[in-house]
Design an enzyme around this catalytic site. Structure first.
Site, short mmCIF file in Angstrom:
data_model
loop_
_atom_site.label_atom_id
_atom_site.label_comp_id
_atom_site.label_asym_id
_atom_site.label_seq_id
_atom_site.Cartn_x
_atom_site.Cartn_y
_atom_site.Cartn_z
N LYS A 15 0.83 -1.21 0.00
CA LYS A 15 0.00 0.00 0.00
C LYS A 15 0.87 1.26 0.00
CE LYS A 15 -3.83 -2.47 1.97
NZ LYS A 15 -4.54 -2.96 3.15
N ASP A 23 -11.38 2.25 3.16
CA ASP A 23 -11.64 0.82 2.96
C ASP A 23 -13.13 0.56 2.67
OD1 ASP A 23 -9.51 -0.94 2.92
OD2 ASP A 23 -9.29 -0.99 5.11
N GLN A 77 -5.18 -1.85 9.17
CA GLN A 77 -4.97 -3.17 8.56
C GLN A 77 -5.59 -4.25 9.44
OE1 GLN A 77 -3.44 -3.70 5.47
NE2 GLN A 77 -4.18 -5.79 5.79
#
Ligand code: NDP
Length: 279
Positions: free
Chosen positions: A51, A118, A95
């Site tokens: 990322k 997200d 995460q």
């Protein structure tokens, strides 16, 4: 049969975003993503590194928070609160999975929905389902791009999604519906699964079981999208679909690796760029 090249399509998207970010910079708008990792799970570390790499390529600033496994829920929530308040931070990504001592749902709900790149916050999930603007979960959003950019129309098609997880199956079904597909969602309690999947013009498989979908599950000429990622006994990557068996039957199929996988990060970057311009 056409093999859908996720690597190529994700590279196209990243290049488009790179241009957009450069144009935004000229207008004085810069974009910053905060990535939080708790603990040192190996797979998570690889995802986080990828990322950061994608951010650097596109021109997005990234702030990395690598917190110890012993981090408490309170400490994590306090960091999220601070990042929510920071005007220079546009996107926040935690995460997953988190250590068992931390309530994941609570953490997801703590992120400001406007920074939830997200697309996991209930507000964004709700927006998707009622057709309002918001962030969409990256893997299913990437699958829509794979289909569109491969010239596959969704409207009026029989779409079958196998799997109903919150991050893949459910948002996938909502997106296919938004694109005017006729959508069926299957799961572990579905009866006569092969009968249902054989109806599909577009079959999306997100079960999490290696090589589960064999040729009996697929109609001739179907488009098959394989979300699964596994390592087989020879440490080779494979999906939920038995590619060797199924591919010859299909009109188009995604391989593993190089299909859906690369799209997830590309769409995360897409959401980050959107976060820089969203009020
Ligand atoms: P989950 O384990 O959360 O969900 C699996 C779903 O499959 C569940 O809804 C389950 O049903 C259903 N299922 C399980 N067994 C069967 C069966 N025998 N018949 C029909 N349905 C079944 O998985 P995810 O959605 O998170 O992920 C799925 C796969 O995709 C995994 O391999 C994962 O690694 C991969 N993945 C890949 C990504 C990428 O970027 N390429 C991103 C995210 C995931 P029920 O609800 O009834 O239990």
């Amino acid at each position: 049969m056409n093999i859908i090249d996720g690597k190529k399509i994700s590279a196209e998207i990243k290049d488009e975003l790179k241009e957009r970010v450069a144009a935004l910079k000229e207008q004085g708008v810069s974009i910053c993503l905060a990535v939080i990792q708790v603990g040192s799970d190996k797979a998570s570390s690889v995802y986080v590194a990828n990322k950061k790499k994608a951010c650097a390529y596109i021109g997005i600033e990234s702030l990395a928070y690598e917190l110890p496994e012993t981090t408490t829920e309170e400490e994590l929530l306090s960091l999220i609160g601070e990042l929510n308040r920071r005007e220079d931070v546009n996107g926040i990504l935690v995460q997953l999975p988190l250590p068992k001592t931390i309530d994941e749902d609570k953490v997801i709900r703590a992120i400001d929905p406007k920074k939830d790149v997200d697309g996991f916050h209930p507000v964004n999930v709700g927006c998707l389902n009622i057709g309002q603007e918001g962030y969409v979960s990256c893997t299913p959003a990437g699958i829509i791009q794979l289909l569109k950019r491969s010239g596959i129309s969704i409207e009026g098609k029989e779409c079958v999604v196998v799997g109903r997880s919150n991050i893949v199956g459910k948002p996938m079904a909502a997106l296919l519906l938004r694109e005017n597909g006729t959508v069926t969602v299957c799961h572990s309690r579905t009866k006569n699964l092969a009968e249902v999947t054989r109806r599909a013009d577009i079959l999306v498989v997100a079960i999490g079981k290696p090589l589960f979908i064999t040729k009996e599950y697929v109609k001739e000429g179907a488009v098959v999208i394989d979300v699964g990622i596994h390592r087989d006994e020879n440490n080779k990557l494979c999906g939920d679909v038995d590619f060797e068996q199924v591919a010859p039957l299909t009109s188009a199929i995604t391989p593993v690796p190089g299909g859906v996988g690369p799209m997830t990060i590309a769409m995360l970057m897409y959401n980050c760029v959107a976060s820089g311009t969203r009020k």
